[in-house]
Motif scaffolding. Structure first.
Motif, PDB file in Angstrom:
ATOM      1  N   ALA A  52     -50.723 -15.335 -29.062  1.00 21.95           N
ATOM      2  CA  ALA A  52     -50.975 -14.013 -28.487  1.00 21.95           C
ATOM      3  C   ALA A  52     -51.639 -13.138 -29.537  1.00 21.95           C
ATOM      4  O   ALA A  52     -51.459 -13.346 -30.743  1.00 21.95           O
ATOM      5  N   THR A  53     -52.404 -12.165 -29.080  1.00 14.44           N
ATOM      6  CA  THR A  53     -53.033 -11.213 -29.998  1.00 14.44           C
ATOM      7  C   THR A  53     -52.355  -9.854 -29.963  1.00 14.44           C
ATOM      8  O   THR A  53     -52.704  -8.972 -30.751  1.00 14.44           O
ATOM      9  N   ASP A  54     -51.395  -9.666 -29.025  1.00 14.03           N
ATOM     10  CA  ASP A  54     -50.676  -8.395 -28.980  1.00 14.03           C
ATOM     11  C   ASP A  54     -49.188  -8.664 -28.720  1.00 14.03           C
ATOM     12  O   ASP A  54     -48.780  -9.809 -28.489  1.00 14.03           O
ATOM     13  N   PHE A  55     -48.404  -7.595 -28.755  1.00 16.08           N
ATOM     14  CA  PHE A  55     -46.957  -7.750 -28.716  1.00 16.08           C
ATOM     15  C   PHE A  55     -46.418  -8.215 -27.367  1.00 16.08           C
ATOM     16  O   PHE A  55     -45.504  -9.031 -27.312  1.00 16.08           O
ATOM     17  N   GLY A  56     -46.966  -7.681 -26.283  1.00 12.77           N
ATOM     18  CA  GLY A  56     -46.267  -7.901 -25.030  1.00 12.77           C
ATOM     19  C   GLY A  56     -44.911  -7.196 -25.086  1.00 12.77           C
ATOM     20  O   GLY A  56     -44.676  -6.344 -25.949  1.00 12.77           O
ATOM     21  N   GLN A  57     -44.016  -7.544 -24.199  1.00 15.20           N
ATOM     22  CA  GLN A  57     -42.721  -6.868 -24.146  1.00 15.20           C
ATOM     23  C   GLN A  57     -41.608  -7.857 -23.817  1.00 15.20           C
ATOM     24  O   GLN A  57     -41.851  -8.978 -23.369  1.00 15.20           O
ATOM     25  N   ASN A  58     -40.375  -7.386 -24.052  1.00 14.36           N
ATOM     26  CA  ASN A  58     -39.171  -8.080 -23.596  1.00 14.36           C
ATOM     27  C   ASN A  58     -39.000  -9.489 -24.155  1.00 14.36           C
ATOM     28  O   ASN A  58     -38.603 -10.415 -23.453  1.00 14.36           O
ATOM     29  N   TRP A  59     -39.296  -9.642 -25.447  1.00 12.70           N
ATOM     30  CA  TRP A  59     -39.017 -10.906 -26.116  1.00 12.70           C
ATOM     31  C   TRP A  59     -37.518 -11.003 -26.393  1.00 12.70           C
ATOM     32  O   TRP A  59     -36.880  -9.998 -26.708  1.00 12.70           O
ATOM     33  N   ASP A  60     -36.980 -12.212 -26.302  1.00 14.40           N
ATOM     34  CA  ASP A  60     -35.572 -12.399 -26.651  1.00 14.40           C
ATOM     35  C   ASP A  60     -35.351 -12.142 -28.143  1.00 14.40           C
ATOM     36  O   ASP A  60     -34.282 -11.675 -28.545  1.00 14.40           O
ATOM     37  N   ALA A  61     -36.363 -12.457 -28.931  1.00 17.81           N
ATOM     38  CA  ALA A  61     -36.268 -12.232 -30.375  1.00 17.81           C
ATOM     39  C   ALA A  61     -37.665 -12.064 -30.951  1.00 17.81           C
ATOM     40  O   ALA A  61     -38.639 -12.610 -30.420  1.00 17.81           O
ATOM     41  N   VAL A  62     -37.751 -11.316 -32.042  1.00 21.43           N
ATOM     42  CA  VAL A  62     -38.993 -11.193 -32.803  1.00 21.43           C
ATOM     43  C   VAL A  62     -38.683 -11.491 -34.263  1.00 21.43           C
ATOM     44  O   VAL A  62     -37.770 -10.905 -34.850  1.00 21.43           O
ATOM     45  N   ALA A  63     -39.441 -12.433 -34.822  1.00 26.03           N
ATOM     46  CA  ALA A  63     -39.409 -12.696 -36.257  1.00 26.03           C
ATOM     47  C   ALA A  63     -40.628 -11.994 -36.845  1.00 26.03           C
ATOM     48  O   ALA A  63     -41.764 -12.452 -36.655  1.00 26.03           O
ATOM     49  N   ASP A  64     -40.409 -10.888 -37.538  1.00 21.78           N
ATOM     50  CA  ASP A  64     -41.500  -9.999 -37.935  1.00 21.78           C
ATOM     51  C   ASP A  64     -42.075 -10.386 -39.293  1.00 21.78           C
ATOM     52  O   ASP A  64     -42.046  -9.600 -40.245  1.00 21.78           O
ATOM     53  N   ALA A  65     -42.619 -11.598 -39.370  1.00 22.80           N
ATOM     54  CA  ALA A  65     -43.199 -12.069 -40.631  1.00 22.80           C
ATOM     55  C   ALA A  65     -44.403 -11.239 -41.049  1.00 22.80           C
ATOM     56  O   ALA A  65     -44.753 -11.192 -42.225  1.00 22.80           O
ATOM     57  N   GLY A  66     -45.032 -10.567 -40.081  1.00 25.42           N
ATOM     58  CA  GLY A  66     -46.175  -9.725 -40.397  1.00 25.42           C
ATOM     59  C   GLY A  66     -45.806  -8.328 -40.859  1.00 25.42           C
ATOM     60  O   GLY A  66     -46.694  -7.511 -41.121  1.00 25.42           O
ATOM     61  N   ALA A  67     -44.505  -8.045 -40.954  1.00 24.21           N
ATOM     62  CA  ALA A  67     -44.011  -6.741 -41.429  1.00 24.21           C
ATOM     63  C   ALA A  67     -44.594  -5.582 -40.638  1.00 24.21           C
ATOM     64  O   ALA A  67     -45.015  -4.564 -41.189  1.00 24.21           O
ATOM     65  N   LEU A  68     -44.602  -5.711 -39.319  1.00 24.21           N
ATOM     66  CA  LEU A  68     -45.128  -4.665 -38.442  1.00 24.21           C
ATOM     67  C   LEU A  68     -44.053  -3.663 -38.046  1.00 24.21           C
ATOM     68  O   LEU A  68     -44.342  -2.654 -37.403  1.00 24.21           O
TER      69      LEU A  68
END
Length: 311
Positions: free
Chosen positions: A207-223
């Motif tokens: 994906a190129t954008d966040f979208g919504q309602n993920w069960d989890a996010v691993a924020d390796a990009g430090a966003l």
């Protein structure tokens, strides 16, 4: 039986900053070769990668935060790969063994961007025969951090399987994407459009954008906040900026990664790199003498893979 050797070289060169103000402030100095103490090894460094955290040290970020108090100069570099050239009491590794690892912390007068380094033996892992030391030098910090991040994330469950990994084309994010998939997560890697072939090559969605309602996010990009907003209520978020831990909201469990050296954890990761299951990306190889130039190239951004210094 312990082996002890002393290199005939009485001094060793290292990259440091006295008054940190970016790559131009980096200089090469000589210092006495240290002997390993109990449970320590001395490594003759063959290669040492430059990481974003190194740019922060050279730029004085951690000095300004009060995390560095060195009277003369601050040593640079975390990742290393090389050969054991001396061992202290209680160490089973033999002289001549190829090893890799990383050192952590900021308040030190030597890092891995040097000719020699003394480290706890437990922080190093043996490099498999099929892996080049330059490639091995690009692995330790990023792969170990990714494995520790995935441990914080935990196993996927039947009801919570959808994971977004930000910065999935980056050094940490690519490892997280693969390792999380192994733990049952249905992984989507987020990156720029140009990185789609690489990310999909990891065996994950893109994906190129966040979208919504993920069960989890691993924020390796430090966003940070933007990434947290993409997590569903009651989901999980793991960040990578310990100094900027996000507050919990909407029932989301928030964890933050503090990467620490772990030779036992690193060893199987190096084996997987050797087997081609995990990437080891080297962007360029630069002499230690030109550390300042290599840091400048890294600071320009857009680098996929690591710039590796070789003494």
């Amino acid at each position: 039986m312990n082996e002890m050797t002393t290199t005939p070289q009485v001094t060793s060169r290292r990259a440091v900053v006295r008054v940190p103000s970016g790559p131009r402030s980096i200089e090469i100095v000589e210092a006495p070769v240290a002997e390993p103490g109990p449970a320590e090894i001395r490594v003759k460094i063959a290669a040492a990668a430059i990481n974003p955290v190194d740019l922060g040290v050279a730029g004085g970020v951690f000095h300004q935060l009060g995390m560095v108090d060195q009277p003369d100069y601050t040593g640079l570099g975390w990742d290393f790969a090389g050969t054991v050239d001396a061992v202290g009491p209680g160490v089973e590794l033999r002289v001549g063994t190829r090893v890799a690892g990383f050192i952590d912390g900021f308040d030190r007068d030597q890092g891995s961007h040097a000719e020699h380094l003394v480290v706890p033996a437990a922080n190093a892992a043996v490099v498999p025969d099929g892996l080049d030391l330059v490639e091995a030098a690009a692995v330790p910090l990023n792969a170990t951090a990714a494995a520790q991040l995935v441990d914080l994330l935990g196993e996927a469950s039947g009801e919570a399987r959808r994971l977004l990994v930000t910065g999935a084309a980056g050094a940490v994010g690519a490892y997280v994407a693969v390792l999380a998939r192994d733990r049952g997560w249905q992984v989507t890697g987020m990156a720029r459009a140009a990185d789609e072939p690489f990310v999909r090559g990891l065996g994950v969605d893109f994906a190129t954008d966040f979208g919504q309602n993920w069960d989890a996010v691993a924020d390796a990009g430090a966003l940070q906040e933007n990434a947290l907003r993409a997590v569903r209520d009651g989901g999980r978020f793991v960040g990578v900026q310990p100094a900027s831990r996000l507050p919990e909201e909407r029932g989301i469990t928030v964890e933050v990664l503090f990467a620490h050296p772990d030779g036992a954890l690193l060893a199987p990761l190096l084996a997987r790199v050797t087997a081609g299951e995990l990437p080891a990306r080297v962007h360029a190889v630069t002499p230690l003498d030109d550390a300042a130039g290599a840091y400048q190239a890294m600071a320009k951004g857009g680098v996929r893979g690591r710039i590796v210094l070789v003494p």
